[in-house]
Every structure is written in structure tokens, then in C-alpha cells.
Write an enzyme that holds these catalytic residues in place. Structure first.
Site, PDB file in Angstrom:
ATOM      1  N   LYS A  13     -32.198 -48.289  73.699  1.00  0.00           N
ATOM      2  CA  LYS A  13     -31.804 -47.886  72.278  1.00  0.00           C
ATOM      3  C   LYS A  13     -32.467 -46.580  72.041  1.00  0.00           C
ATOM      4  O   LYS A  13     -31.950 -45.774  71.386  1.00  0.00           O
ATOM      5  CB  LYS A  13     -32.588 -49.079  71.146  1.00  0.00           C
ATOM      6  CG  LYS A  13     -32.174 -50.437  71.404  1.00  0.00           C
ATOM      7  CD  LYS A  13     -32.477 -51.243  70.431  1.00  0.00           C
ATOM      8  CE  LYS A  13     -34.104 -51.539  70.396  1.00  0.00           C
ATOM      9  NZ  LYS A  13     -34.563 -52.107  71.532  1.00  0.00           N
ATOM     10  N   ARG A  88     -34.386 -56.303  62.235  1.00  0.00           N
ATOM     11  CA  ARG A  88     -34.740 -57.150  63.139  1.00  0.00           C
ATOM     12  C   ARG A  88     -34.991 -58.689  62.775  1.00  0.00           C
ATOM     13  O   ARG A  88     -34.964 -59.553  63.638  1.00  0.00           O
ATOM     14  CB  ARG A  88     -35.892 -56.945  63.948  1.00  0.00           C
ATOM     15  CG  ARG A  88     -35.966 -55.600  64.851  1.00  0.00           C
ATOM     16  CD  ARG A  88     -37.032 -55.723  65.650  1.00  0.00           C
ATOM     17  NE  ARG A  88     -37.456 -54.175  66.163  1.00  0.00           N
ATOM     18  CZ  ARG A  88     -37.527 -53.771  67.257  1.00  0.00           C
ATOM     19  NH1 ARG A  88     -37.673 -54.580  68.295  1.00  0.00           N
ATOM     20  NH2 ARG A  88     -37.771 -52.293  67.536  1.00  0.00           N
ATOM     21  N   ARG A 127     -41.724 -48.239  83.163  1.00  0.00           N
ATOM     22  CA  ARG A 127     -42.022 -47.525  82.218  1.00  0.00           C
ATOM     23  C   ARG A 127     -43.711 -47.712  82.154  1.00  0.00           C
ATOM     24  O   ARG A 127     -44.311 -46.648  81.829  1.00  0.00           O
ATOM     25  CB  ARG A 127     -41.496 -47.737  80.902  1.00  0.00           C
ATOM     26  CG  ARG A 127     -42.024 -46.776  79.948  1.00  0.00           C
ATOM     27  CD  ARG A 127     -41.312 -46.926  78.587  1.00  0.00           C
ATOM     28  NE  ARG A 127     -41.474 -48.249  77.957  1.00  0.00           N
ATOM     29  CZ  ARG A 127     -40.685 -48.486  76.849  1.00  0.00           C
ATOM     30  NH1 ARG A 127     -39.922 -47.738  76.258  1.00  0.00           N
ATOM     31  NH2 ARG A 127     -40.816 -49.794  76.336  1.00  0.00           N
ATOM     32  N   ARG A 133     -47.439 -47.600  78.083  1.00  0.00           N
ATOM     33  CA  ARG A 133     -47.252 -48.279  76.704  1.00  0.00           C
ATOM     34  C   ARG A 133     -47.968 -49.625  76.771  1.00  0.00           C
ATOM     35  O   ARG A 133     -47.743 -50.304  77.534  1.00  0.00           O
ATOM     36  CB  ARG A 133     -45.737 -48.386  76.433  1.00  0.00           C
ATOM     37  CG  ARG A 133     -45.476 -48.106  74.866  1.00  0.00           C
ATOM     38  CD  ARG A 133     -43.950 -48.188  74.488  1.00  0.00           C
ATOM     39  NE  ARG A 133     -43.725 -49.457  73.907  1.00  0.00           N
ATOM     40  CZ  ARG A 133     -42.287 -49.548  73.551  1.00  0.00           C
ATOM     41  NH1 ARG A 133     -41.533 -48.457  73.429  1.00  0.00           N
ATOM     42  NH2 ARG A 133     -41.988 -50.583  73.028  1.00  0.00           N
ATOM     43  N   ARG A 144     -41.745 -60.329  74.017  1.00  0.00           N
ATOM     44  CA  ARG A 144     -41.071 -59.389  73.179  1.00  0.00           C
ATOM     45  C   ARG A 144     -39.547 -59.987  73.440  1.00  0.00           C
ATOM     46  O   ARG A 144     -38.738 -59.921  72.588  1.00  0.00           O
ATOM     47  CB  ARG A 144     -41.098 -57.865  73.514  1.00  0.00           C
ATOM     48  CG  ARG A 144     -42.237 -57.170  73.017  1.00  0.00           C
ATOM     49  CD  ARG A 144     -42.834 -55.972  73.584  1.00  0.00           C
ATOM     50  NE  ARG A 144     -41.736 -54.897  73.865  1.00  0.00           N
ATOM     51  CZ  ARG A 144     -41.715 -54.004  74.640  1.00  0.00           C
ATOM     52  NH1 ARG A 144     -42.364 -53.994  75.841  1.00  0.00           N
ATOM     53  NH2 ARG A 144     -40.760 -53.198  74.790  1.00  0.00           N
TER      54      ARG A 144
END
Ligand code: AP5
Ligand code: MG
Length: 188
Positions: A13, A88, A127, A133, A144
Site C-alpha cells: 500500500k 480499517r 523489511r 520496524r 496484524r
């Protein structure tokens, strides 16, 4: 142009929204990015949001809705916006509807980026190694994905019923996905 981007964590996204927003000449508004900037700056909003983000849970609707409501009043949103990661929840859909209605606006399109589960997990694990992160650990990635399936995936039906949903295959290279997006999101 008023666009919403949906899709599971790691669907691409943020990557695609940045490119498309530049193409459309509208701001790219990522609620995740705004929360992370607030965490980095140590604001009250950041302190509130961090514990939810680190657990892979959604930040409460009251907090998120107030933040988006404020952001959409900025001048740069006059020609439109590209929302990445909002709405969301059912409550966020209702809130966005109310914001748009009071401004006399409507959404043009809701884009769902579809990506296979193994691929999104692979992207996020990669990532994690590259950027660290804090919500890219294996446990939090799993949570998630569950939260997305429980709370956000059902909203796709809502937008589909309104005739707004366009599904775009998010598999393959970044440029391939961008080409598919440009083909379905009309650029004046
Ligand atoms: P948010 O920041 O929105 O995270 P997310 O939805 O989990 O998604 P990501 O940002 O991880 O993935 P993405 O789809 O943007 O993909 P990206 O382009 O980065 O939200 C984080 C948290 O904030 C939430 O968990 C929640 O706590 C809170 N929050 C945010 N919005 C909220 C809301 N509305 N309500 C309540 N809480 C909210 O790509 C992922 C990786 O893959 C990158 O490394 C990228 O380089 C790579 N990549 C991208 N495309 C490709 C490709 N085609 N091929 C290979 N790799 C690719
Ligand atoms: Mg993102």
C-alpha cells in the site's frame, strides 16, 4: 480524486500509494506513517498509539478518526487525497462517510491490493531485517494479519456493494503493480 487503498500488511500500500498520489497530484495520507512520526517525535498521540502498534492492534477509533478528520481539513486535500490504511473498521467507514458528506464530496474508488499470504510475510520479514520496524517481528506480523482479516477485510464487501471496489493484483515487481494500478485508476 479521492482514493482509498486497502490490503493486508505488506501488500505494498505505502509503496504504491506514494507513486500513485504523485501521479494524481494529491497528498498520500498514511495513518501508519502519521502514527510513526508521532512516536518518533514523542508526542502525546505517539505515546498513546505506540502500545497498540507494537502489539499489532488497531489504535482506538476515537483517536484515529480525530487525527484523520484534522488531516483532511488541510488545504492540500482540496483537490483530493489518497488514504492509505484508513478506514480499517466499521466505525472508521462511518466517520469517513460523515466527513465526506459534510464537505459535499464522495470517494471515487477503493483499491484493494491482493497479495498471497506467504508473499506478504516474506516482504515484512525482509523489511524487519533491513529497517527494524518495531511491529515487523514474527508474532506481531501474525497478529496484524489476523486483525486485518477480522476487522478490515469485511469492509471490502461494503465498498464492493457500493460499486467502488477495484481489485488489483499486488504480486510481482513494484513497477508491474504500478502499471496495473495506473490502468484502473483513471488519470486525467
Ligand atoms: P500501517 O503502517 O498502515 O501498516 P500495515 O497496514 O500493517 O502495512 P505496512 O505499512 O506494513 O505495509 P504496506 O501495505 O504499506 O506495504 P509496503 O509498501 O510498506 O499501520 C501500522 C499500525 O498503525 C497498525 O498496525 C495500527 O496499529 C496503526 N494504524 C494504522 N492505521 C490505522 C487505522 N486506520 N486504525 C487503527 N490503527 C491504525 O511494503 C511492505 C514491504 O514490502 C516494504 O519493505 C516494501 O519495500 C516491500 N514491497 C512493496 N512492494 C513490493 C513488491 N511488489 N515486491 C517486493 N517487495 C515489495
Ligand atoms: Mg504502509
Amino acid at each position: 480524486m479521492r482514493v482509498v487503498f486497502m490490503g493486508p500488511p505488506g501488500a505494498g500500500k505505502g509503496t504504491q500509494a506514494a507513486l500513485l498520489a504523485a501521479e494524481l497530484g494529491v497528498p498520500h495520507i498514511s495513518t501508519g506513517d502519521i502514527f510513526r512520526a508521532n512516536v518518533a517525535e514523542g508526542t502525546a498521540l505517539g505515546k498513546e498509539a505506540q502500545r497498540y502498534m507494537d502489539a499489532g492492534e488497531y489504535v482506538p477509533d476515537t483517536v484515529t478518526n480525530a487525527m484523520v478528520r484534522d488531516r483532511l481539513t488541510h488545504d492540500d486535500c482540496r483537490p483530493g487525497f489518497l488514504l492509505d490504511g484508513y478506514p480499517r473498521t466499521v466505525e472508521q467507514v462511518a466517520e469517513l462517510d460523515a466527513m465526506l458528506r459534510s464537505a459535499g464530496h464522495a470517494l471515487d474508488v477503493v483499491v484493494e491490493l491482493t497479495v498471497e499470504i506467504d508473499e506478504v510475510v516474506g516482504r515484512l520479514v525482509k523489511r524487519a531485517a533491513e529497517q527494524g520496524r518495531t511491529d515487523d517481528s514474527e508474532d506481531v506480523i501474525r497478529r496484524r494479519l489476523e486483525v486485518y482479516a477480522e476487522q478490515t477485510a469485511p469492509l471490502l464487501t461494503t465498498y464492493s456493494d457500493r460499486g467502488l471496489l477495484v481489485q488489483v493484483d499486488g504480486m510481482g515487481g513494484v513497477e508491474d503493480v504500478t502499471s496495473r494500478l495506473l490502468a484502473v485508476v483513471v488519470v486525467d
